[in-house]
Design a protein around this motif. Structure first.
Motif, PDB file in Angstrom:
ATOM      1  N   UNK A  71      29.043 -28.558  29.426  1.00  0.00           N
ATOM      2  CA  UNK A  71      28.026 -27.921  28.570  1.00  0.00           C
ATOM      3  C   UNK A  71      27.441 -28.936  27.595  1.00  0.00           C
ATOM      4  N   UNK A  72      28.302 -29.770  27.032  1.00  0.00           N
ATOM      5  CA  UNK A  72      27.843 -30.811  26.108  1.00  0.00           C
ATOM      6  C   UNK A  72      26.867 -31.753  26.814  1.00  0.00           C
ATOM      7  N   UNK A  73      27.234 -32.206  28.006  1.00  0.00           N
ATOM      8  CA  UNK A  73      26.381 -33.132  28.760  1.00  0.00           C
ATOM      9  C   UNK A  73      25.022 -32.507  29.092  1.00  0.00           C
ATOM     10  N   UNK A  74      25.024 -31.226  29.417  1.00  0.00           N
ATOM     11  CA  UNK A  74      23.761 -30.553  29.726  1.00  0.00           C
ATOM     12  C   UNK A  74      22.806 -30.608  28.537  1.00  0.00           C
ATOM     13  N   UNK A  75      23.324 -30.372  27.342  1.00  0.00           N
ATOM     14  CA  UNK A  75      22.471 -30.410  26.148  1.00  0.00           C
ATOM     15  C   UNK A  75      22.008 -31.832  25.871  1.00  0.00           C
ATOM     16  N   UNK A  76      22.921 -32.793  25.967  1.00  0.00           N
ATOM     17  CA  UNK A  76      22.568 -34.180  25.679  1.00  0.00           C
ATOM     18  C   UNK A  76      21.561 -34.715  26.702  1.00  0.00           C
ATOM     19  N   UNK A  77      21.792 -34.428  27.976  1.00  0.00           N
ATOM     20  CA  UNK A  77      20.926 -34.967  29.028  1.00  0.00           C
ATOM     21  C   UNK A  77      19.608 -34.208  29.179  1.00  0.00           C
ATOM     22  N   UNK A  78      19.628 -32.913  28.987  1.00  0.00           N
ATOM     23  CA  UNK A  78      18.445 -32.091  29.239  1.00  0.00           C
ATOM     24  C   UNK A  78      17.712 -31.664  27.976  1.00  0.00           C
ATOM     25  N   UNK A  79      18.243 -32.003  26.836  1.00  0.00           N
ATOM     26  CA  UNK A  79      17.630 -31.542  25.599  1.00  0.00           C
ATOM     27  C   UNK A  79      17.992 -30.092  25.341  1.00  0.00           C
ATOM     28  N   UNK A  80      17.501 -29.586  24.236  1.00  0.00           N
ATOM     29  CA  UNK A  80      17.882 -28.224  23.898  1.00  0.00           C
ATOM     30  C   UNK A  80      17.236 -27.239  24.863  1.00  0.00           C
ATOM     31  N   UNK A  81      18.001 -26.194  25.206  1.00  0.00           N
ATOM     32  CA  UNK A  81      17.465 -25.206  26.133  1.00  0.00           C
ATOM     33  C   UNK A  81      16.343 -24.399  25.482  1.00  0.00           C
ATOM     34  N   UNK A  82      15.507 -23.794  26.318  1.00  0.00           N
ATOM     35  CA  UNK A  82      14.482 -22.919  25.786  1.00  0.00           C
ATOM     36  C   UNK A  82      15.147 -21.776  25.034  1.00  0.00           C
ATOM     37  N   UNK A  83      14.539 -21.353  23.980  1.00  0.00           N
ATOM     38  CA  UNK A  83      15.158 -20.293  23.194  1.00  0.00           C
ATOM     39  C   UNK A  83      14.086 -19.395  22.592  1.00  0.00           C
ATOM     40  N   UNK A  84      14.530 -18.259  22.138  1.00  0.00           N
ATOM     41  CA  UNK A  84      13.639 -17.315  21.484  1.00  0.00           C
ATOM     42  C   UNK A  84      14.400 -16.633  20.359  1.00  0.00           C
ATOM     43  N   UNK A  85      13.682 -16.147  19.405  1.00  0.00           N
ATOM     44  CA  UNK A  85      14.288 -15.368  18.325  1.00  0.00           C
ATOM     45  C   UNK A  85      14.310 -13.915  18.779  1.00  0.00           C
ATOM     46  N   UNK A  86      15.450 -13.243  18.618  1.00  0.00           N
ATOM     47  CA  UNK A  86      15.553 -11.851  19.070  1.00  0.00           C
ATOM     48  C   UNK A  86      14.525 -10.941  18.393  1.00  0.00           C
ATOM     49  N   UNK A  87      14.157  -9.880  19.103  1.00  0.00           N
ATOM     50  CA  UNK A  87      13.239  -8.910  18.508  1.00  0.00           C
ATOM     51  C   UNK A  87      13.803  -8.384  17.179  1.00  0.00           C
ATOM     52  N   UNK A  88      12.956  -8.207  16.237  1.00  0.00           N
ATOM     53  CA  UNK A  88      13.270  -7.672  14.921  1.00  0.00           C
ATOM     54  C   UNK A  88      14.090  -8.630  14.051  1.00  0.00           C
ATOM     55  N   UNK A  89      14.224  -9.889  14.455  1.00  0.00           N
ATOM     56  CA  UNK A  89      14.824 -10.899  13.578  1.00  0.00           C
ATOM     57  C   UNK A  89      13.700 -11.581  12.808  1.00  0.00           C
ATOM     58  N   UNK A  90      12.810 -10.808  12.300  1.00  0.00           N
ATOM     59  CA  UNK A  90      11.610 -11.323  11.652  1.00  0.00           C
ATOM     60  C   UNK A  90      11.678 -11.303  10.135  1.00  0.00           C
ATOM     61  N   UNK A  91      12.822 -10.925   9.569  1.00  0.00           N
ATOM     62  CA  UNK A  91      12.966 -10.889   8.117  1.00  0.00           C
ATOM     63  C   UNK A  91      12.348  -9.657   7.484  1.00  0.00           C
ATOM     64  N   UNK A  92      11.990  -8.677   8.287  1.00  0.00           N
ATOM     65  CA  UNK A  92      11.329  -7.486   7.753  1.00  0.00           C
ATOM     66  C   UNK A  92      12.182  -6.224   7.885  1.00  0.00           C
ATOM     67  N   UNK A  93      13.493  -6.390   7.982  1.00  0.00           N
ATOM     68  CA  UNK A  93      14.383  -5.234   8.134  1.00  0.00           C
ATOM     69  C   UNK A  93      14.270  -4.291   6.941  1.00  0.00           C
ATOM     70  N   UNK A  94      14.214  -4.826   5.741  1.00  0.00           N
ATOM     71  CA  UNK A  94      14.131  -3.980   4.548  1.00  0.00           C
ATOM     72  C   UNK A  94      12.865  -3.129   4.576  1.00  0.00           C
ATOM     73  N   UNK A  95      11.762  -3.715   5.004  1.00  0.00           N
ATOM     74  CA  UNK A  95      10.509  -2.954   5.094  1.00  0.00           C
ATOM     75  C   UNK A  95      10.641  -1.809   6.096  1.00  0.00           C
ATOM     76  N   UNK A  96      11.280  -2.072   7.225  1.00  0.00           N
ATOM     77  CA  UNK A  96      11.470  -1.014   8.229  1.00  0.00           C
ATOM     78  C   UNK A  96      12.384   0.086   7.698  1.00  0.00           C
ATOM     79  N   UNK A  97      13.409  -0.286   6.963  1.00  0.00           N
ATOM     80  CA  UNK A  97      14.318   0.707   6.393  1.00  0.00           C
ATOM     81  C   UNK A  97      13.587   1.581   5.387  1.00  0.00           C
ATOM     82  N   UNK A  98      12.804   0.982   4.527  1.00  0.00           N
ATOM     83  CA  UNK A  98      12.022   1.735   3.545  1.00  0.00           C
ATOM     84  C   UNK A  98      11.067   2.689   4.250  1.00  0.00           C
TER      85      UNK A  98
END
Length: 104
Positions: A71-98
């Protein structure tokens, strides 16, 4: 390095190539690295944060030396994997709760 508190790590992930964690004591670190788009290697057979694996920022490497090194070699050789921020991890939870509470 020994055991560290979460606060020891929370201000440090920026600029890192990837983080390695082992125990569940720093589960929040998997979330932090996901939010920052930094790969995390979890050195266990499972994770209490499966969304981080689904988003591509966390790899559960297991606890065998061969698997961890692969796993370490994969990251070092291939660079960081594609990634995404999960839905609703936008910092607006308090607004949705209100919004919900205003309807009730």
């Amino acid at each position: 390095m020994g055991h560290r508190r979460f606060t020891d790590f929370s201000s440090r992930p920026r600029g890192k190539h990837f983080w390695v964690k082992n125990a569940g004591r720093l589960g929040g670190l998997q979330e932090e690295t996901t939010a920052l788009g930094i790969p995390c290697l979890t050195l266990r057979e499972n994770t209490e944060r499966p969304i981080t694996v689904e988003m591509g920022t966390n790899t559960v490497a297991g606890n065998k030396k061969k698997d961890i090194l692969n796993c370490y070699r994969q990251i070092v050789e291939n660079g960081k994997p594609g990634s995404a921020i999960p839905p609703k991890w936008d910092g607006k939870a308090a607004e949705r709760i209100v919004d919900v509470l205003m309807v009730v």
